[in-house]
Design an enzyme around this catalytic site. Structure first.
Site, PDB file in Angstrom:
ATOM      1  N   GLY A 231      83.175  88.240 -26.467  1.00 52.09           N
ATOM      2  CA  GLY A 231      81.806  88.240 -26.946  1.00 52.09           C
ATOM      3  C   GLY A 231      81.507  88.479 -28.353  1.00 52.09           C
ATOM      4  O   GLY A 231      80.388  88.197 -28.745  1.00 52.09           O
ATOM      5  N   GLU A 269      89.619  90.419 -25.108  1.00 49.56           N
ATOM      6  CA  GLU A 269      90.016  89.156 -24.534  1.00 49.56           C
ATOM      7  C   GLU A 269      88.949  88.215 -25.520  1.00 49.56           C
ATOM      8  O   GLU A 269      87.772  87.844 -24.771  1.00 49.56           O
ATOM      9  CB  GLU A 269      89.327  89.260 -23.000  1.00 49.56           C
ATOM     10  N   GLY A 271      87.793  84.641 -26.546  1.00 51.37           N
ATOM     11  CA  GLY A 271      87.608  83.111 -26.430  1.00 51.37           C
ATOM     12  C   GLY A 271      86.883  82.376 -27.453  1.00 51.37           C
ATOM     13  O   GLY A 271      87.364  81.811 -28.357  1.00 51.37           O
ATOM     14  N   ARG A 272      85.481  82.534 -27.693  1.00 47.70           N
ATOM     15  CA  ARG A 272      84.751  81.690 -28.460  1.00 47.70           C
ATOM     16  C   ARG A 272      85.317  81.879 -29.941  1.00 47.70           C
ATOM     17  O   ARG A 272      85.254  80.774 -30.711  1.00 47.70           O
ATOM     18  CB  ARG A 272      83.430  82.075 -28.535  1.00 47.70           C
ATOM     19  N   CYS A 347      70.514  59.150 -19.864  1.00 46.88           N
ATOM     20  CA  CYS A 347      69.079  58.688 -19.556  1.00 46.88           C
ATOM     21  C   CYS A 347      68.398  59.953 -19.319  1.00 46.88           C
ATOM     22  O   CYS A 347      67.613  59.961 -17.979  1.00 46.88           O
ATOM     23  CB  CYS A 347      69.098  57.761 -18.317  1.00 46.88           C
ATOM     24  N   TYR A 376      84.316  76.463 -25.274  1.00 48.43           N
ATOM     25  CA  TYR A 376      82.911  75.759 -24.467  1.00 48.43           C
ATOM     26  C   TYR A 376      82.142  74.862 -24.991  1.00 48.43           C
ATOM     27  O   TYR A 376      81.149  74.643 -24.745  1.00 48.43           O
ATOM     28  CB  TYR A 376      81.920  77.231 -24.489  1.00 48.43           C
TER      29      TYR A 376
END
Ligand SMILES: Cc1ncc(COP(=O)(O)O)c(C=O)c1O
Length: 404
Positions: A231, A269, A271-272, A347, A376
């Protein structure tokens, strides 16, 4: 603080001799290695650093992180397979909607911890473990009763599909203790995405430590692990004002001293915050045009490769790599000192990566470099909508380019 090493993109562009318009994800593995090591070194001993594979599961990314992190957070058999191929480090299997065969495979693969997301999941794990005559080490995932963050994506503290309602945790502990096959190793509190406030994050961590200690004491559990999840945010709106990682790390050290005699291990943990800064999405401007009084650039690429800005309805941070060469014998479209909306090749009017941002100059044939695209990015995008060719995936280490 994350700094962008621009050389990987420039190295790639210098060496690129394809005739087709540029479209690539470029990853700077040197930068990733250094950044991950800085994170790891900053953490006090009672912290273990897990990488949340969902942020970017590319093999080269996992290989680079493997020697540095303490383990991997995985959310499917697919992710377990990817980690299993290159690491023997611990895995923690989280996520709602675990299938029976995933739980069985996780047991067979010696996944070190499984999150319990509901009472039904606890019952299923106990049932499957009894049949297999094994014990399952679990973390009980808590959905907190109170809101814990201002971040706009929350998994806890609000009604969501994640975790067990905090009010039900006592009953679930009692139930888990009736199962011989279930070993409560701790509690899991991943609660938010893209939090930009280090102080708020520390308040959240302290609160969940206190809650876990109270449950431990009341039910006489050993349960040494408190998983505070990920987070940690990237400030896509103002990259010069990043999340204050040093403040978080110092605060965690204070908690280590405060809870010194409590036999606690804090799992992170991440991630980002781990991989966002190492990746750039690089895409050539095919056209620049105006209508209804607004300017538009159209890319070879778009939200089917980088869905994040469309999903979050934001402008993705970018820089412009100017290209002087112009391949046609006629006028080159471009704009000067004005706002532009940068769209993709799909489109749909939702295929927008940048909305009304100022540029000094942008021309067809220039290349846009979308930074902080390493987490992500590709992995959450709808790659095959309209069946355009995928971007190249380029991994740069020691100025050497490896294309996939
Ligand atoms: C259980 C769990 N842990 C960790 C993470 C990683 O979070 P982040 O990328 O925000 O660090 C996620 C992301 O959704 C998650 O669901």
């Amino acid at each position: 603080m994350i700094t962008i090493n621009k050389s990987a993109v420039e190295t790639y562009l210098e060496q690129n001799n394809e005739s087709e318009p540029v479209c690539a994800y470029v990853y700077d593995l040197d930068h990733l290695k250094q950044h991950a090591q800085t994170i790891k070194n900053s953490l006090p001993d009672f912290c273990e650093l897990y990488y949340a594979v969902k942020a970017n599961p590319a093999e080269q990314i996992l290989q680079t992180l493997e020697p540095i992190v303490d383990g991997f957070e995985v959310a499917s058999i697919g992710e377990i397979n990817k980690v299993d191929e290159l690491s023997e480090k611990p895995m923690l299997f989280g996520g709602p909607g675990k299938k029976d065969h995933e739980i069985i495979e996780a047991m067979e693969r010696n996944v070190d911890y499984l999150n319990v997301e509901s009472v039904h999941e606890l019952n299923r794990m106990a049932y499957l473990a009894e049949q297999a005559q094994v014990k399952i080490p679990v973390l009980l995932r808590v959905n907190l009763s109170t809101n814990v963050s201002d971040s706009h994506i929350r998994m806890s503290g609000v009604p969501t599909q994640f975790g067990i309602d905090e009010r039900d945790i006592p009953d679930v502990i009692v139930k888990a203790l009736t199962y011989e096959q279930i070993e409560i190793k701790g509690f899991h509190f991943h609660a938010m995405s893209n939090n930009l406030d280090a102080d708020a994050h520390l308040r959240f961590v302290e609160m969940v430590i206190e809650k876990a200690l109270a449950w431990r004491e009341h039910y006489d559990l050993e349960a040494p692990i408190i998983d505070i999840g990920g987070g940690i945010g990237i400030n896509y709106w103002d990259t010069s004002n990043p999340f204050d990682w040093d403040m978080l790390a110092k605060g965690l050290s204070t908690f280590q001293a405060k809870y010194n005699n409590k036999n606690l291990t804090l799992f992170l943990e991440i991630g980002r915050y781990m991989t966002a800064g190492c990746g750039s999405y690089v895409s050539e401007v095919l056209d620049v045009k105006s209508n209804h009084g607004e300017h538009f650039a159209v890319l070879r690429g778009g939200s089917h490769h980088l869905r994040l800005p469309a999903a979050w309805k934001m402008s993705h941070p970018f820089r412009i790599h100017s290209v002087e060469e112009w391949r046609y014998p006629f006028e080159r479209p471009g704009i000067l000192n004005t706002e532009v909306t940068v769209a993709g090749e799909l489109c749909t009017p939702n295929d927008v990566l940048v909305r009304k941002e100022y540029v000094d100059r942008l021309r067809a044939g220039d290349i846009m470099v979308f930074e902080y695209a390493g987490a992500y990015g590709w992995t959450i995008s709808h790659h095959d909508f309209l069946s355009h060719p995928h971007p190249e995936h380029v991994f740069v280490m020691n100025n050497e380019i490896n294309k996939v």
